[in-house]
Design a protein around this motif. Structure first.
Motif, PDB file in Angstrom:
ATOM      1  N   TRP A  22       0.701  -1.238  -0.064  1.00 21.42           N
ATOM      2  CA  TRP A  22       0.101   0.088   0.036  1.00 21.42           C
ATOM      3  C   TRP A  22       0.804   1.188   0.012  1.00 21.42           C
ATOM      4  O   TRP A  22       0.800   2.023  -0.704  1.00 21.42           O
ATOM      5  N   ALA A  23       1.989   1.214   0.863  1.00 19.70           N
ATOM      6  CA  ALA A  23       2.909   2.473   0.920  1.00 19.70           C
ATOM      7  C   ALA A  23       3.507   2.536  -0.406  1.00 19.70           C
ATOM      8  O   ALA A  23       3.737   3.642  -0.887  1.00 19.70           O
ATOM      9  N   GLU A  24       4.035   1.410  -1.125  1.00 22.91           N
ATOM     10  CA  GLU A  24       4.646   1.613  -2.239  1.00 22.91           C
ATOM     11  C   GLU A  24       3.814   2.114  -3.380  1.00 22.91           C
ATOM     12  O   GLU A  24       4.497   3.171  -4.106  1.00 22.91           O
ATOM     13  N   GLN A  25       2.560   2.206  -3.368  1.00 23.82           N
ATOM     14  CA  GLN A  25       1.948   2.879  -4.388  1.00 23.82           C
ATOM     15  C   GLN A  25       2.015   4.264  -4.235  1.00 23.82           C
ATOM     16  O   GLN A  25       2.149   5.123  -5.353  1.00 23.82           O
ATOM     17  N   ASP A  26       2.559   4.731  -2.968  1.00 25.87           N
ATOM     18  CA  ASP A  26       2.662   6.347  -2.981  1.00 25.87           C
ATOM     19  C   ASP A  26       4.212   6.752  -3.225  1.00 25.87           C
ATOM     20  O   ASP A  26       4.611   7.883  -2.447  1.00 25.87           O
ATOM     21  N   MET A  27       4.997   5.779  -3.380  1.00 26.64           N
ATOM     22  CA  MET A  27       6.386   6.038  -3.337  1.00 26.64           C
ATOM     23  C   MET A  27       7.064   5.862  -4.690  1.00 26.64           C
ATOM     24  O   MET A  27       7.978   5.227  -5.059  1.00 26.64           O
ATOM     25  N   PRO A  28       6.471   6.578  -5.744  1.00 28.36           N
ATOM     26  CA  PRO A  28       6.897   6.430  -7.307  1.00 28.36           C
ATOM     27  C   PRO A  28       8.481   6.751  -7.598  1.00 28.36           C
ATOM     28  O   PRO A  28       9.166   6.195  -8.375  1.00 28.36           O
ATOM     29  N   VAL A  29       9.047   7.836  -6.601  1.00 24.46           N
ATOM     30  CA  VAL A  29      10.440   8.097  -7.027  1.00 24.46           C
ATOM     31  C   VAL A  29      11.296   6.952  -6.353  1.00 24.46           C
ATOM     32  O   VAL A  29      12.275   6.507  -7.202  1.00 24.46           O
TER      33      VAL A  29
END
Ligand SMILES: NC(=O)c1ccc[n+]([C@@H]2O[C@H](COP(=O)([O-])OP(=O)(O)OC[C@H]3O[C@@H](n4cnc5c(N)ncnc54)[C@H](O)[C@@H]3O)[C@@H](O)[C@H]2O)c1
Length: 421
Positions: A22-29
């Motif tokens: 879930w967190a990864e989805q908001d960590m594009p950089v």
């Protein structure tokens, strides 16, 4: 075979894994960096000991370092900040040795640091400088093998600069906190939102109409003050720095010394990195029902030993993370999360979207250290500005925000002195 670990329970792993995704989805950089690392393997053969808050965002960082070829172990950077399901998932799903249990005592905390150092790191990754401090105090034999370190937070950077000034620092360290794409966003918006989140989860109090006293108007504390105001609180700021105090005044906050704020505040939040900001004389005059918490790195901002000594009997744990102290005159004062970082103790720490930039800095700082350690002195360095700007650009791109580019004429104009009125 399961990798070495000391975590609460491995069967918590499936839930942790979903939350990491879930967190990864908001960590594009960070994701982009991971994809490059997976191809180029810039950290191949490098042992990293990381002492960070064990959260879903940290799991994504550690996974990125692993993708780059590093052999990583992780220990907690605070006894109360570990997310036990994440620790379990890292062990079982990602094969990362983790030593972290939420609520561990100080002895266990340091045993875990020791085990992380038994990994004989080439790179240390700290949040608060506990690894570096332990190496310099008790594990000096490791110094020869260490190429360098990185540091995540303001308090850690202050400690490291003090070591460097004393000539005591045994290897170069990159102050990730000093990147603009770190402190301007993580400290301000991340701590701002997650501190309010921690307070609300711990207490379920209404902020609207409440007098909230925020100690400090630095990066974290201005974030907290502004978020509390956004929730309808009447916010008072205390400061020791005249410039910061002036900024707070012109941003529309009431500013006064803590001695004056103590009897009128309903909720007190410290985030200064300083010691005994709320002290004995303040407890003596606080209102019945007052609530105190801290979002600074160490649990020293509220003088807890003095509070314990002034109270009658032992505190009552009236709700999870809420200790109630009774004063001799019958007033009840409340301390949240043992005075430890409330956003990590009672909530989940910063949202992934800001940790995306902080941890992009960490990953690139580790790569930079490996490539450049032989050119660096035993000093504290910042992430090179071009990497900082690159992270800002990637973040904007990922958010779908486009900006203008200087024309040649504008570039020339901004770099000349001849043209005036
Ligand atoms: N909770 C978190 O997740 C989190 C995240 C980032 C940083 N931190 C920690 O928060 C703390 C603050 O970090 P920052 O980046 O905001 O630092 P900062 O240097 O930007 O701000 C600290 C402010 O506190 C003020 N101050 C110092 N002593 C004071 C006192 N006695 N009374 C009132 N004000 C005082 C300083 O003048 C300064 O303006 C550090 O310990 C840092 O490590 C916590």
């Amino acid at each position: 075979m399961t990798v070495e670990h000391d975590v609460r329970a491995l069967d918590l792993a499936p839930g942790g894994r979903y939350r990491i995704e879930w967190a990864e989805q908001d960590m594009p950089v960070l994701r982009q960096i991971r994809e490059r690392f997976a191809q180029e393997k810039p950290l191949k053969g490098i042992r990293i000991s990381a002492c960070l808050h064990v959260t879903t965002e940290t799991a994504n960082l550690v996974h990125t370092l692993q993708a780059g070829g590093a052999d990583v172990v992780l220990t907690a950077s605070n006894p109360l900040s570990t997310q036990d399901d994440v620790a379990a998932a890292l062990v079982t799903q990602y094969e990362i040795p983790v030593y972290a249990i939420k609520g561990e005592d100080t002895q266990t905390y340091y045993d875990h640091i020791k085990r992380a150092l038994d990994h004989k790191p080439h790179i240390t990754m700290d949040d608060g400088a506990d690894l570096v401090s332990e190496i310099h105090k008790n594990r000096r034999e490791l110094l020869d093998g260490i190429l360098g370190g990185t540091e995540e937070t303001t308090t850690g950077v202050i400690r490291l600069r003090a070591m460097a000034a004393d000539g005591a620092l045994g290897f170069p360290v990159i102050a990730v906190n000093d990147s603009m794409t770190k402190h301007m966003f993580d400290n301000r918006y991340g701590t701002g939102q997650s501190t309010i989140d921690g307070i609300v989860r711990a207490t379920n109090v209404l902020l609207a109409g409440r007098t909230v006293v925020v100690a400090g108007y630095g990066w974290c504390s201005r974030g907290i003050a502004n978020r509390a105001r956004g929730m309808g609180a009447n916010v008072i700021v205390t400061e020791v720095d005249p410039l910061k105090a002036l900024e707070a005044v012109m941003d529309g906050f009431r500013v006064m010394p803590m001695d004056e704020a103590a009897p009128i505040g309903d909720l007190f939040v410290t985030a200064t990195g300083d010691i005994n900001v709320i002290d004995r004389q303040h407890f003596a005059v606080m209102k019945n029902g007052a609530i105190m918490c801290n979002s600074g790195h160490f649990n020293v901002e509220i003088n807890i030993p003095a509070l314990q000594a002034m109270a009658t009997g032992k505190p009552r744990l009236i709700r999870p993370f809420v200790e109630q102290f009774t004063m001799p005159d019958g007033r009840k004062l409340h301390l949240l999360g043992e005075g430890r970082l409330i956003n990590l103790a009672a909530a989940e720490g910063h949202p992934a979207s800001v940790m995306d930039m902080s941890f992009a800095n960490q990953a690139l700082a580790a790569e930079f250290m490996i490539q450049n350690h032989d050119k660096l002195q035993n000093q504290v360095y910042t992430v090179p500005e071009e990497l900082d700007m690159k992270i800002a650009r990637l973040k904007l791109e990922a958010m779908g925000v486009r900006i203008d580019t200087l024309t040649e004429e504008q570039f020339r104009y901004l770099n000349q002195w001849q043209e005036g009125t």
